[in-house]
Scaffold this motif. Structure first.
Motif, short mmCIF file in Angstrom:
data_model
loop_
_atom_site.label_atom_id
_atom_site.label_comp_id
_atom_site.label_asym_id
_atom_site.label_seq_id
_atom_site.Cartn_x
_atom_site.Cartn_y
_atom_site.Cartn_z
N SER A 157 -5.34 12.02 -2.92
CA SER A 157 -5.03 12.27 -1.51
C SER A 157 -5.82 11.35 -0.60
N LEU A 158 -7.10 11.15 -0.93
CA LEU A 158 -7.93 10.25 -0.12
C LEU A 158 -7.37 8.83 -0.16
N GLY A 159 -6.94 8.40 -1.33
CA GLY A 159 -6.37 7.07 -1.45
C GLY A 159 -5.13 6.90 -0.59
N ILE A 160 -4.27 7.91 -0.58
CA ILE A 160 -3.05 7.84 0.23
C ILE A 160 -3.39 7.82 1.72
N ILE A 161 -4.38 8.61 2.12
CA ILE A 161 -4.80 8.63 3.53
C ILE A 161 -5.34 7.26 3.94
N ILE A 162 -6.15 6.65 3.08
CA ILE A 162 -6.70 5.32 3.38
C ILE A 162 -5.58 4.30 3.52
N VAL A 163 -4.63 4.32 2.60
CA VAL A 163 -3.51 3.38 2.64
C VAL A 163 -2.69 3.58 3.92
N SER A 164 -2.42 4.82 4.28
CA SER A 164 -1.63 5.12 5.48
C SER A 164 -2.37 4.70 6.75
N LEU A 165 -3.67 4.93 6.78
CA LEU A 165 -4.48 4.54 7.94
C LEU A 165 -4.45 3.03 8.12
N ILE A 166 -4.60 2.31 7.03
CA ILE A 166 -4.59 0.84 7.10
C ILE A 166 -3.19 0.34 7.48
N SER A 167 -2.16 0.91 6.86
CA SER A 167 -0.79 0.47 7.14
C SER A 167 -0.43 0.67 8.61
N ALA A 168 -0.78 1.82 9.16
CA ALA A 168 -0.42 2.12 10.55
C ALA A 168 -1.16 1.23 11.53
N SER A 169 -2.47 1.10 11.38
CA SER A 169 -3.27 0.34 12.34
C SER A 169 -2.94 -1.15 12.29
N THR A 170 -2.79 -1.71 11.08
CA THR A 170 -2.49 -3.14 10.99
C THR A 170 -1.08 -3.44 11.47
N THR A 194 -9.49 0.15 10.60
CA THR A 194 -9.55 -0.28 9.21
C THR A 194 -10.98 -0.30 8.68
N VAL A 195 -11.97 -0.35 9.57
CA VAL A 195 -13.37 -0.44 9.13
C VAL A 195 -13.79 0.81 8.35
N PRO A 196 -13.62 2.03 8.90
CA PRO A 196 -13.97 3.22 8.09
C PRO A 196 -13.12 3.33 6.84
N ALA A 197 -11.87 2.89 6.90
CA ALA A 197 -11.01 2.92 5.71
C ALA A 197 -11.56 2.00 4.63
N LEU A 198 -12.03 0.82 5.02
CA LEU A 198 -12.61 -0.11 4.05
C LEU A 198 -13.91 0.44 3.47
N ILE A 199 -14.72 1.05 4.31
CA ILE A 199 -15.99 1.62 3.83
C ILE A 199 -15.73 2.71 2.79
N LEU A 200 -14.76 3.59 3.08
CA LEU A 200 -14.41 4.63 2.11
C LEU A 200 -13.84 4.02 0.82
N SER A 201 -13.10 2.94 0.96
CA SER A 201 -12.54 2.27 -0.22
C SER A 201 -13.64 1.75 -1.13
N PHE A 202 -14.68 1.15 -0.54
CA PHE A 202 -15.78 0.63 -1.33
C PHE A 202 -16.59 1.76 -1.97
N ILE A 203 -16.78 2.86 -1.22
CA ILE A 203 -17.55 3.99 -1.74
C ILE A 203 -16.84 4.64 -2.92
N TYR A 204 -15.52 4.78 -2.82
CA TYR A 204 -14.75 5.49 -3.85
C TYR A 204 -14.09 4.54 -4.85
N ALA A 205 -14.51 3.29 -4.87
CA ALA A 205 -13.88 2.31 -5.76
C ALA A 205 -13.92 2.74 -7.22
N GLN A 206 -15.09 3.25 -7.66
CA GLN A 206 -15.22 3.66 -9.04
C GLN A 206 -14.30 4.83 -9.37
N LYS A 207 -14.15 5.76 -8.42
CA LYS A 207 -13.28 6.91 -8.65
C LYS A 207 -11.81 6.50 -8.68
#
Length: 324
Positions: free
Chosen positions: A224-237, A188-201
């Motif tokens: 697509s990036l948003g869906i990948i982040i959500v799926s990564l977080i959903s699966a790992s948690t 979830t850590v890289p997913a969170l980092i990407l979320s913060f980086i792309y928050a404005q987008k």
């Protein structure tokens, strides 16, 4: 506003200390920990610190995943648990168990991630093609979609005599998250980092494809990036913790009510509020039975969050109807 955030940060720190210091085992508490009792220190290092880190990362990432799902789906009442992402994670884990009985944790994660990714892409693609996107009808469609996937999982479990496994997968709990079992949550850590980086987008994508293209944003790539982040977080948690109902749904809405809809400004508050909410629910789950009965038993945090989250969700719906 700064004073309010400072208050929540202080509350967050206090809850972390309480999480590290207390549970139903009364002989291991803050006093024994600060007395450097060997057994207390061992439990702190091997159990409570990993468990508390898991709580924080899970809460923050699922809350942010809910925000991203609501942004790319352009609806405040959807989340990974409503869009079928979580149910697909269960199906992926079940398939991994059936086809690779001794699959390691990372193998289970790959199956869970792939199934969650496919379901999330399908759901977002489907609602984008809808002409009529009522704020209440879209989550109802998501609930039906998730129920269909859940029914498929139940059918497979009945045919393969794995109902007990399916029941265990659906129970959310932070109990026994020791070193060696919680490392998968670090995805979830890289997913969170990407979320913060792309928050404005993500904030721009929430305004629609035409608006995004006019501002030079590659709409499909960010989607697509948003869906990948959500799926990564959903699966790992889900593999590590299980089901935590309503978290990704209610936290972004609460923060939106307090601070507005600017994703870039709110994303930190959403991670903070989610962590506070789950820490409180976890303490209630740990200490609830002990406080009232003296027995050293814990309640599933999924039960507590389901109860509290459903009440908050009903309040949100009535508030939306009232302001409609």
């Amino acid at each position: 506003m700064f004073k309010n955030r400072l208050f929540y940060i202080v509350l967050f720190i206090i809850l972390i200390i309480l999480s590290l210091g207390f549970d139903a085992r009364k002989d291991v508490n803050l006093i024994s920990i600060f007395s450097f009792d060997k057994e207390a220190i061992d439990i702190l290092l091997l159990s409570r610190i990993p468990s508390t880190l898991t709580i924080i990362l899970t809460a923050a990432s699922l809350s942010v995943a809910g925000l991203i799902m609501q942004s790319i789906g352009r609806n405040k009442f959807i989340s990974p648990s409503i869009a079928g992402s979580q149910q697909s994670s269960i199906l992926g884990l079940l398939i991994a168990y059936l086809f690779i009985t001794d699959a390691p944790l990372w193998g289970q994660f790959i199956f869970s991630f792939i199934f969650s990714l496919i379901a999330s892409f399908f759901f977002i693609s489907f609602i984008q093609k809808l002409q009529f996107k009522n704020e209440i009808y879209v989550p109802l469609i998501g609930l039906m979609f998730g129920a269909m996937i859940g029914s498929l999982s139940m059918l497979i479990a009945q045919l393969t005599n794995t109902q007990q496994l399916l029941a265990v997968l659906g129970v959310g709990s932070f109990a026994n998250k020791t070193i060696g079992t919680f490392e998968l949550i670090l995805f979830t850590v890289p997913a969170l980092i990407l979320s913060f980086i792309y928050a404005q987008k993500f904030n721009i994508v929430a305004l629609g494809e035409d608006f995004s293209l006019n501002l030079g944003i590659n709409y499909k790539r960010v989607l697509s990036l948003g869906i990948i982040i959500v799926s990564l977080i959903s699966a790992s948690t889900f593999i590590v913790v299980g089901s935590l109902p309503f978290l990704g749904l209610i936290i972004p809405n609460i923060v939106s009510i307090l601070y507005g809809d600017n994703i870039k400004k709110n994303i930190w508050d959403i991670a903070l509020f989610g962590s506070i909410f789950v820490l409180i629910c976890d303490l209630v789950a740990r200490l609830g039975i002990y406080v009232f009965t003296g027995l050293s038993y814990e309640i599933s945090i999924g039960f507590i969050m389901g109860l509290v989250g459903s009440l908050i969700f009903l309040g949100m719906i009535f508030r939306e109807v009232k302001h409609a």
